[in-house]
Scaffold this motif. Sequence first.
Motif, PDB file in Angstrom:
ATOM      1  N   ALA A   1      -1.169  -1.053   7.525  1.00  0.00           N
ATOM      2  CA  ALA A   1      -0.071  -1.845   8.096  1.00  0.00           C
ATOM      3  C   ALA A   1      -0.590  -2.777   9.182  1.00  0.00           C
ATOM      4  CB  ALA A   1       1.004  -0.921   8.654  1.00  0.00           C
ATOM      5  N   ALA A   2      -1.554  -2.298   9.963  1.00  0.00           N
ATOM      6  CA  ALA A   2      -2.132  -3.126  11.023  1.00  0.00           C
ATOM      7  C   ALA A   2      -2.855  -4.337  10.448  1.00  0.00           C
ATOM      8  CB  ALA A   2      -3.092  -2.295  11.867  1.00  0.00           C
ATOM      9  N   SER A   3      -3.258  -4.258   9.184  1.00  0.00           N
ATOM     10  CA  SER A   3      -3.899  -5.389   8.511  1.00  0.00           C
ATOM     11  C   SER A   3      -2.888  -6.311   7.853  1.00  0.00           C
ATOM     12  CB  SER A   3      -4.880  -4.867   7.442  1.00  0.00           C
ATOM     13  OG  SER A   3      -5.886  -4.062   8.019  1.00  0.00           O
ATOM     14  N   GLY A   4      -1.601  -6.007   8.013  1.00  0.00           N
ATOM     15  CA  GLY A   4      -0.550  -6.861   7.465  1.00  0.00           C
ATOM     16  C   GLY A   4       0.037  -6.377   6.148  1.00  0.00           C
ATOM     17  N   ALA A   5      -0.362  -5.183   5.693  1.00  0.00           N
ATOM     18  CA  ALA A   5       0.156  -4.671   4.428  1.00  0.00           C
ATOM     19  C   ALA A   5       1.539  -4.056   4.619  1.00  0.00           C
ATOM     20  CB  ALA A   5      -0.796  -3.628   3.854  1.00  0.00           C
ATOM     21  N   PHE A   6       2.324  -4.049   3.556  1.00  0.00           N
ATOM     22  CA  PHE A   6       3.602  -3.338   3.533  1.00  0.00           C
ATOM     23  C   PHE A   6       3.335  -1.915   3.046  1.00  0.00           C
ATOM     24  CE2 PHE A   6       4.878  -7.814   2.489  1.00  0.00           C
ATOM     25  CZ  PHE A   6       5.514  -8.078   3.704  1.00  0.00           C
ATOM     26  N   THR A   7       3.794  -0.926   3.783  1.00  0.00           N
ATOM     27  CA  THR A   7       3.444   0.451   3.457  1.00  0.00           C
ATOM     28  C   THR A   7       4.665   1.247   3.006  1.00  0.00           C
ATOM     29  OG1 THR A   7       3.661   1.084   5.791  1.00  0.00           O
ATOM     30  CG2 THR A   7       1.463   0.480   5.000  1.00  0.00           C
ATOM     31  N   ILE A   8       4.446   2.074   1.980  1.00  0.00           N
ATOM     32  CA  ILE A   8       5.515   2.874   1.375  1.00  0.00           C
ATOM     33  C   ILE A   8       4.938   4.246   1.026  1.00  0.00           C
ATOM     34  CG2 ILE A   8       7.158   3.070  -0.541  1.00  0.00           C
ATOM     35  CD1 ILE A   8       6.868   0.001  -0.906  1.00  0.00           C
ATOM     36  N   ALA A   9       5.725   5.289   1.259  1.00  0.00           N
ATOM     37  CA  ALA A   9       5.354   6.637   0.837  1.00  0.00           C
ATOM     38  C   ALA A   9       6.297   7.076  -0.273  1.00  0.00           C
ATOM     39  CB  ALA A   9       5.437   7.612   2.015  1.00  0.00           C
ATOM     40  N   LEU A  10       5.725   7.447  -1.418  1.00  0.00           N
ATOM     41  CA  LEU A  10       6.500   7.976  -2.540  1.00  0.00           C
ATOM     42  C   LEU A  10       6.077   9.414  -2.790  1.00  0.00           C
ATOM     43  CD1 LEU A  10       6.315   5.120  -5.227  1.00  0.00           C
ATOM     44  CD2 LEU A  10       8.055   5.453  -3.476  1.00  0.00           C
ATOM     45  N   HIS A  11       7.006  10.227  -3.259  1.00  0.00           N
ATOM     46  CA  HIS A  11       6.607  11.571  -3.681  1.00  0.00           C
ATOM     47  C   HIS A  11       7.509  12.063  -4.794  1.00  0.00           C
ATOM     48  CE1 HIS A  11       6.237  16.014  -3.633  1.00  0.00           C
ATOM     49  NE2 HIS A  11       4.966  15.681  -3.576  1.00  0.00           N
ATOM     50  N   PRO A  12       6.977  12.167  -6.015  1.00  0.00           N
ATOM     51  CA  PRO A  12       7.780  12.692  -7.124  1.00  0.00           C
ATOM     52  C   PRO A  12       7.947  14.209  -6.993  1.00  0.00           C
ATOM     53  CG  PRO A  12       5.903  11.380  -7.897  1.00  0.00           C
ATOM     54  CD  PRO A  12       5.669  11.690  -6.466  1.00  0.00           C
ATOM     55  N   SER A  13       9.164  14.677  -7.181  1.00  0.00           N
ATOM     56  CA  SER A  13       9.431  16.116  -7.169  1.00  0.00           C
ATOM     57  C   SER A  13       9.146  16.655  -8.563  1.00  0.00           C
ATOM     58  CB  SER A  13      10.886  16.386  -6.767  1.00  0.00           C
ATOM     59  OG  SER A  13      11.133  17.777  -6.696  1.00  0.00           O
TER      60      SER A  13
ATOM     61  N   VAL B   1       0.860  -1.181   0.000  1.00  0.00           N
ATOM     62  CA  VAL B   1       0.000   0.000   0.000  1.00  0.00           C
ATOM     63  C   VAL B   1       0.900   1.237   0.000  1.00  0.00           C
ATOM     64  CG1 VAL B   1      -1.801   1.276   1.215  1.00  0.00           C
ATOM     65  CG2 VAL B   1      -1.835  -1.223   1.210  1.00  0.00           C
ATOM     66  N   MET B   2       0.703   2.089  -0.993  1.00  0.00           N
ATOM     67  CA  MET B   2       1.559   3.268  -1.147  1.00  0.00           C
ATOM     68  C   MET B   2       0.685   4.514  -1.314  1.00  0.00           C
ATOM     69  SD  MET B   2       4.636   2.081  -3.709  1.00  0.00           S
ATOM     70  CE  MET B   2       3.657   2.428  -5.172  1.00  0.00           C
ATOM     71  N   HIS B   3       1.305   5.669  -1.093  1.00  0.00           N
ATOM     72  CA  HIS B   3       0.654   6.937  -1.416  1.00  0.00           C
ATOM     73  C   HIS B   3       1.686   7.883  -1.999  1.00  0.00           C
ATOM     74  CE1 HIS B   3       2.364   9.510   1.720  1.00  0.00           C
ATOM     75  NE2 HIS B   3       2.171   8.544   2.596  1.00  0.00           N
ATOM     76  N   CYS B   4       1.208   8.985  -2.575  1.00  0.00           N
ATOM     77  CA  CYS B   4       2.094   9.987  -3.182  1.00  0.00           C
ATOM     78  C   CYS B   4       1.929  11.360  -2.538  1.00  0.00           C
ATOM     79  CB  CYS B   4       1.821  10.086  -4.682  1.00  0.00           C
ATOM     80  SG  CYS B   4       2.458   8.705  -5.641  1.00  0.00           S
ATOM     81  N   ALA B   5       1.465  11.399  -1.299  1.00  0.00           N
ATOM     82  CA  ALA B   5       1.290  12.676  -0.602  1.00  0.00           C
ATOM     83  C   ALA B   5       2.632  13.138  -0.043  1.00  0.00           C
ATOM     84  CB  ALA B   5       0.265  12.532   0.516  1.00  0.00           C
ATOM     85  N   GLY B   6       3.068  14.322  -0.455  1.00  0.00           N
ATOM     86  CA  GLY B   6       4.412  14.773  -0.109  1.00  0.00           C
ATOM     87  C   GLY B   6       4.677  14.917   1.372  1.00  0.00           C
ATOM     88  N   MET B   7       3.727  15.421   2.137  1.00  0.00           N
ATOM     89  CA  MET B   7       4.010  15.744   3.536  1.00  0.00           C
ATOM     90  C   MET B   7       3.944  14.532   4.469  1.00  0.00           C
ATOM     91  SD  MET B   7       0.634  17.635   5.074  1.00  0.00           S
ATOM     92  CE  MET B   7       1.245  17.422   6.740  1.00  0.00           C
ATOM     93  N   TYR B   8       3.346  13.438   4.001  1.00  0.00           N
ATOM     94  CA  TYR B   8       3.169  12.268   4.859  1.00  0.00           C
ATOM     95  C   TYR B   8       4.216  11.201   4.580  1.00  0.00           C
ATOM     96  CZ  TYR B   8      -1.518  14.028   5.983  1.00  0.00           C
ATOM     97  OH  TYR B   8      -2.576  14.797   6.403  1.00  0.00           O
ATOM     98  N   GLY B   9       4.603  10.504   5.664  1.00  0.00           N
ATOM     99  CA  GLY B   9       5.380   9.296   5.522  1.00  0.00           C
ATOM    100  C   GLY B   9       4.425   8.110   5.525  1.00  0.00           C
ATOM    101  N   THR B  10       4.833   7.023   6.163  1.00  0.00           N
ATOM    102  CA  THR B  10       3.988   5.822   6.170  1.00  0.00           C
ATOM    103  C   THR B  10       3.035   5.772   7.362  1.00  0.00           C
ATOM    104  OG1 THR B  10       5.727   4.587   7.327  1.00  0.00           O
ATOM    105  CG2 THR B  10       5.679   4.454   4.909  1.00  0.00           C
ATOM    106  N   GLU B  11       3.196   6.670   8.322  1.00  0.00           N
ATOM    107  CA  GLU B  11       2.331   6.638   9.504  1.00  0.00           C
ATOM    108  C   GLU B  11       0.860   6.776   9.124  1.00  0.00           C
ATOM    109  OE1 GLU B  11       1.771   8.973  13.785  1.00  0.00           O
ATOM    110  OE2 GLU B  11       3.519   9.375  12.521  1.00  0.00           O
ATOM    111  N   VAL B  12       0.573   7.572   8.092  1.00  0.00           N
ATOM    112  CA  VAL B  12      -0.802   7.773   7.667  1.00  0.00           C
ATOM    113  C   VAL B  12      -1.405   6.483   7.115  1.00  0.00           C
ATOM    114  CG1 VAL B  12      -0.265   8.454   5.275  1.00  0.00           C
ATOM    115  CG2 VAL B  12      -2.266   9.434   6.435  1.00  0.00           C
ATOM    116  N   LEU B  13      -0.560   5.538   6.730  1.00  0.00           N
ATOM    117  CA  LEU B  13      -1.021   4.241   6.237  1.00  0.00           C
ATOM    118  C   LEU B  13      -1.055   3.192   7.348  1.00  0.00           C
ATOM    119  CD1 LEU B  13       1.022   4.115   2.879  1.00  0.00           C
ATOM    120  CD2 LEU B  13      -1.372   4.820   3.189  1.00  0.00           C
ATOM    121  N   GLY B  14      -0.955   3.644   8.587  1.00  0.00           N
ATOM    122  CA  GLY B  14      -0.930   2.737   9.738  1.00  0.00           C
ATOM    123  C   GLY B  14      -2.051   1.718   9.768  1.00  0.00           C
TER     124      GLY B  14
END
Length: 299
Positions: free
Chosen positions: A114-126, A98-111
Amino acid sequence: MNHEDQTRLGIGIVGCGRVGAVMGNALRAAGHAIIGTTASSQASRDRAEAMLPEVPILEIETLVERAELVLFTVSDDVLAELVAGLAKLGCFTPGQIVMHCAGMYGTEVLGPAAASGAFTIALHPSLSFTGTSVDLPRLREATIAVTAAKPVLPIGQALVVEIGAEPIIVAEADRALYHAAIAHAANHTVATLSQSLDVLTSLGIDDPARVLRSLVEASVSNTLQAGPSALTGPVSRGDTGTVAAHLYALAEYSVAAGSLDVADAYTAMAKATISRALTNGTITTEQARAMHELLTERD
């Protein structure tokens, strides 16, 4: 990396906005399968048709349940609530990415994912996205900030490399500051240039962009190569008379335009420029003080 060497993932794009459409296109070109996207507006549906042809538009719960990798490209303000709501519905599964592209957030917003067992990643293209194919070569020249737990970090880096961009690692605690830096550079540049275009237009200049193009492109290129030493202009020279004339002219323009935004922006940026000029050694402390007093009087 050849497509045969890649792990082909079934990817679902949540939000077919400018970022989602381009990222989906790039990931598909890298050999992954886009199994679906969400599109809540006609503009999103048109963008999906143009950038992700033949990709089905699905309901969000169906999309998340089917995807091996879920990429959220929704607005920052709705991301946390959306992820939490999907988690409550049991849409995320163990081992899912599970990933997102929101610049200000890391992976905590995908908590919740993650609690459901997913691997979480934060990406942000400049990159400032248009949502069209114009973005694709630009994306390959961009950096993409990657934030993830150490065991998961290589997955995010590999995905970035596969689409031809350069991954940079940004720590969870540093995401807001990272995002502030690039938003300040990109968004405030747009605001500043738009103000300058308006002023030149008010003078009857037919093609104000042509007046600015060479100057601005040279300034950006010089600054990216040489840093603050590329600074030029009246503040960097300590020309208080010129700055005073600018302030007077902008005050008159503000009355005519019925807005103080240009004068306010000029004053704020001139104050910031003083410290850069001092660091560069192009003005003295006395000149800096005189310039600051002039600008403060305008406030």
